[in-house]
Design a protein around this motif. Structure first.
Motif, short mmCIF file in Angstrom:
data_model
loop_
_atom_site.label_atom_id
_atom_site.label_comp_id
_atom_site.label_asym_id
_atom_site.label_seq_id
_atom_site.Cartn_x
_atom_site.Cartn_y
_atom_site.Cartn_z
N HIS A 50 0.82 -1.21 0.00
CA HIS A 50 0.00 0.00 0.00
C HIS A 50 0.86 1.27 0.00
O HIS A 50 0.48 2.28 -0.60
N ALA A 51 1.98 1.24 0.71
CA ALA A 51 2.79 2.45 0.89
C ALA A 51 4.19 2.36 0.30
O ALA A 51 4.92 3.35 0.31
N GLY A 52 4.56 1.21 -0.26
CA GLY A 52 5.93 1.02 -0.75
C GLY A 52 6.31 1.91 -1.91
O GLY A 52 7.49 2.18 -2.14
N GLY A 53 5.33 2.38 -2.67
CA GLY A 53 5.64 3.24 -3.81
C GLY A 53 5.78 4.71 -3.46
O GLY A 53 6.20 5.52 -4.29
N MET A 54 5.47 5.09 -2.22
CA MET A 54 5.43 6.51 -1.85
C MET A 54 6.76 7.21 -2.04
O MET A 54 6.82 8.31 -2.60
N ILE A 55 7.84 6.60 -1.59
CA ILE A 55 9.15 7.26 -1.68
C ILE A 55 9.52 7.52 -3.14
O ILE A 55 10.14 8.52 -3.47
N HIS A 56 9.11 6.64 -4.04
CA HIS A 56 9.37 6.81 -5.47
C HIS A 56 8.42 7.84 -6.08
O HIS A 56 8.81 8.61 -6.95
N LEU A 57 7.18 7.85 -5.62
CA LEU A 57 6.18 8.77 -6.15
C LEU A 57 6.59 10.22 -5.91
O LEU A 57 6.48 11.06 -6.80
N ILE A 58 7.08 10.51 -4.71
CA ILE A 58 7.45 11.90 -4.41
C ILE A 58 8.72 12.32 -5.15
O ILE A 58 9.02 13.51 -5.22
N GLN A 59 9.46 11.36 -5.70
CA GLN A 59 10.59 11.69 -6.57
C GLN A 59 10.12 12.01 -7.98
O GLN A 59 10.76 12.76 -8.71
N ASP A 60 8.97 11.41 -8.38
CA ASP A 60 8.45 11.57 -9.74
C ASP A 60 7.53 12.77 -9.91
O ASP A 60 7.37 13.27 -11.02
N MET A 61 6.87 13.20 -8.83
CA MET A 61 5.87 14.26 -8.97
C MET A 61 5.77 15.09 -7.70
O MET A 61 6.19 14.66 -6.63
N ASP A 62 5.21 16.28 -7.85
CA ASP A 62 5.01 17.17 -6.72
C ASP A 62 3.76 16.76 -5.95
O ASP A 62 2.68 16.66 -6.52
#
Length: 195
Positions: free
Chosen positions: A70-82
């Motif tokens: 559920h939360a594992g992609g968060m660190i990557h998401l905030i690198q990809d978008m604001d």
């Protein structure tokens, strides 16, 4: 890809991120809300690609709980978008997460609201999974996260005017009959509406 629509009002898109969860909620006159980010970089890329393709510039994130799927992609998401605002019932090193708990309400635009039904306090396991109710005229969608059995039973027995539900990975309540009764009521409602 699954879309739940309330005409010209709400769009809830459940993204295909394999054995993980990621959804995007669009409501009128407010930022879109990503609910969970999948389990890693690939899932985060699917989420960010969807928001770009949909033309969503103003997007916040709600993590239902700390499990990787559920939360594992968060660190990557905030690198990809604001992502201006992120909410969770847990704390995560390196990610700015505003606390969320039962009793909070987001009024997107009257009469459209997001009610936080669970958890009562902070924690990272399924016991503290965030459960929200999306309310709009003629539409009440319950998003269960991965709530545990006690939370599921209490919520489903208390909120009986639900016409859509997203169940968690560990949806225990089906065995108790509460979910079966809710599903039967939704089906009857759909049959009545389509007549």
């Amino acid at each position: 890809l699954l879309l739940i629509r309330s005409p010209e009002v709400i769009r809830l898109t459940m993204l295909d991120v394999g054995q993980a969860d990621a959804m995007v909620l669009e409501m009128p006159l407010g930022p879109a809300l990503i609910i969970d980010t999948g389990k890693g970089r690939t899932d985060a890329q699917i989420v960010s690609a969807f928001t770009r393709h949909a033309g969503l510039d103003d997007v916040n994130v709600l993590l239902t709980h700390a499990d990787r799927d559920h939360a594992g992609g968060m660190i990557h998401l905030i690198q990809d978008m604001d992502v201006p605002h992120s909410y969770a019932s847990f704390e995560e090193s390196g990610i700015d997460l505003s606390p969320i708990r039962a009793g909070q309400t987001w009024a997107v635009k009257d009469p459209y609201r997001i009610y936080v039904l669970h958890p009562p306090g902070r924690g990272s396991d399924n016991t503290h999974s965030v459960v929200i109710l999306l309310a709009a005229p003629g539409l009440r969608i319950l998003l269960m996260g991965d709530a545990d059995m006690r939370a599921e039973q209490a919520i489903l027995q208390r909120y009986d005017e639900i016409n859509r539900i997203q169940s968690g990975d560990h949806f225990h309540t089906f065995r108790t009959g509460v979910y079966r009764r809710l599903a039967a009521r939704i089906c009857r409602s759909e049959e009545h509406t389509s007549e």
